[in-house]
Write an enzyme that holds these catalytic residues in place. Structure first.
Site, PDB file in Angstrom:
ATOM      1  N   CYS A   1       8.876   3.782  -1.574  1.00  0.00           N
ATOM      2  CA  CYS A   1       9.528   2.694  -2.304  1.00  0.00           C
ATOM      3  C   CYS A   1       8.937   2.571  -3.720  1.00  0.00           C
ATOM      4  O   CYS A   1       9.151   3.446  -4.534  1.00  0.00           O
ATOM      5  CB  CYS A   1       9.428   1.397  -1.499  1.00  0.00           C
ATOM      6  SG  CYS A   1      10.580   0.134  -2.054  1.00  0.00           S
TER       7      CYS A   1
ATOM      8  N   HIS B   1      11.034   2.661   4.207  1.00  0.00           N
ATOM      9  CA  HIS B   1       9.642   2.331   4.565  1.00  0.00           C
ATOM     10  C   HIS B   1       9.296   2.819   5.974  1.00  0.00           C
ATOM     11  O   HIS B   1       9.487   2.068   6.941  1.00  0.00           O
ATOM     12  CB  HIS B   1       9.456   0.818   4.538  1.00  0.00           C
ATOM     13  CG  HIS B   1       9.413   0.234   3.168  1.00  0.00           C
ATOM     14  ND1 HIS B   1       8.237   0.089   2.466  1.00  0.00           N
ATOM     15  CD2 HIS B   1      10.391  -0.239   2.368  1.00  0.00           C
ATOM     16  CE1 HIS B   1       8.489  -0.458   1.285  1.00  0.00           C
ATOM     17  NE2 HIS B   1       9.792  -0.669   1.191  1.00  0.00           N
TER      18      HIS B   1
ATOM     19  N   GLU C   1       6.479   2.994   7.358  1.00  0.00           N
ATOM     20  CA  GLU C   1       5.418   2.170   7.958  1.00  0.00           C
ATOM     21  C   GLU C   1       5.969   0.899   8.595  1.00  0.00           C
ATOM     22  O   GLU C   1       5.291   0.249   9.374  1.00  0.00           O
ATOM     23  CB  GLU C   1       4.352   1.838   6.895  1.00  0.00           C
ATOM     24  CG  GLU C   1       4.700   0.708   5.930  1.00  0.00           C
ATOM     25  CD  GLU C   1       5.671   1.112   4.825  1.00  0.00           C
ATOM     26  OE1 GLU C   1       6.181   2.249   4.840  1.00  0.00           O
ATOM     27  OE2 GLU C   1       5.925   0.254   3.950  1.00  0.00           O
TER      28      GLU C   1
END
Lengths: 81, 222
Positions: free
Chosen positions: B86, B196, B198
């Site tokens: 990002c 993302h 994560e």
């Protein structure tokens, strides 16, 4: 010496904000607006008094940080003010 | 192996990434602050999501010129694996490690939702544990994720098989050219991606499609 730097999107690069402003102007009743493009204006004051040297430094600043030349053009205006 | 997460003022996914890296490597990564002029030698460096320097000037532009980035670029050139997520992807384009630029979303809105992604290249350092063409779900959360590059650059990315991830047909959240969600450098060791991983790296987060980004690179480096 004072520099005024205009940073604008290159031709052909989509400008969604400009498009939104254009639409808003239309809905406010402003007719005859063909296109709106939005950019940035950056003012820089320099100690340098030699216009050529100032322009060279400012060009370097634009290339390294102030503009992203993948999508943006820059235009440097110098004045004594 | 040594992993590091670069932390800028305004980063907000750094600790989530650290959790993923610790799960993958068994040890907590180094958290490196933006003002540090020195970075111990790292095998893996992650630039996390967030709003580095408040997105001033352009997203990622200030971070790309921070002291720690000189170290990141130097180590990237020496062979470290680098993942930009990002805002981290925006930093990678601004510092020149990856081509192109992330422009404002075509719809002018911040988009925060799950996206369907296709693994376009599973030969990068971060996608090796996915199948070629595999479809996965990973969320995006950004206002400037609209990948743009000139036609020559886009062709080069295609010809060199450097498009790592694409949004599945009809699921492009930002208007990105060629539905690009992530790209790599020529070596495949440097990857930037808007989604993302994560945020979807364990079952408690609703799925773990993102986990293999981290376990894959750790496996490759070990």
């Amino acid at each position: 010496m004072k520099a005024t730097i205009h940073i604008t999107l290159k031709n052909g690069v989509l400008d969604p904000q400009g498009k939104a402003i254009e639409n808003a102007l239309g809905s406010l009743g402003f007719g005859g607006v063909d296109e709106v493009r939005q950019g940035k204006l950056i003012e820089v004051r320099l100690d340098e008094t030699d216009a050529d040297k100032a322009r060279a430094t400012l060009t370097d600043m634009c290339e390294k940080l102030l503009a992203n030349t993948v999508i943006e053009n820059y235009d440097i205006h110098l004045s004594e003010a | 192996m040594q992993a590091a997460v670069i932390v800028f003022p305004g980063s907000n996914c750094d600790r989530d990434v650290a959790v993923c890296l610790e799960a993958a490597t068994g040890q907590a990564p180094l958290m490196a602050w933006h003002g540090d002029a020195n970075l111990p030698k790292c095998d893996l460096i992650v630039l996390p999501g967030g709003f580095s320097y408040g997105d001033y000037l352009r997203c990622g532009a200030m971070a790309a010129n921070s002291p720690i980035l000189r170290e990141v670029v130097a180590q990237a050139h020496k062979g470290a694996a680098v993942l930009g997520i990002c805002n981290g992807f925006q930093v990678l384009t601004e510092c020149g490690l990856l081509p192109g630029v992330l422009m404002q979303n075509k719809g002018l809105n911040f988009v925060c939702r799950n996206t369907q992604l296709t693994i376009a290249n599973n030969k990068t350092a971060f996608t090796s544990l996915y199948g070629a063409g595999e479809e996965i779900t990973i969320p995006v959360a950004h206002n400037e994720g609209n990948y743009f590059a000139d036609d020559d650059t886009l062709k080069q990315l295609q010809d060199e098989d450097r498009i790592a991830l694409t949004y599945a047909k009809g699921d492009n959240p930002n208007g990105a050219c060629l539905d690009i969600a992530g790209i790599s450098d020529t070596s495949g060791r440097i990857v930037g991606m808007m989604p993302h991983p994560e945020r979807r790296a364990e079952a408690a987060l609703g799925g773990d499609d993102g986990k293999r980004m981290f376990t894959g690179v750790v496996e490759m480096l070990s």
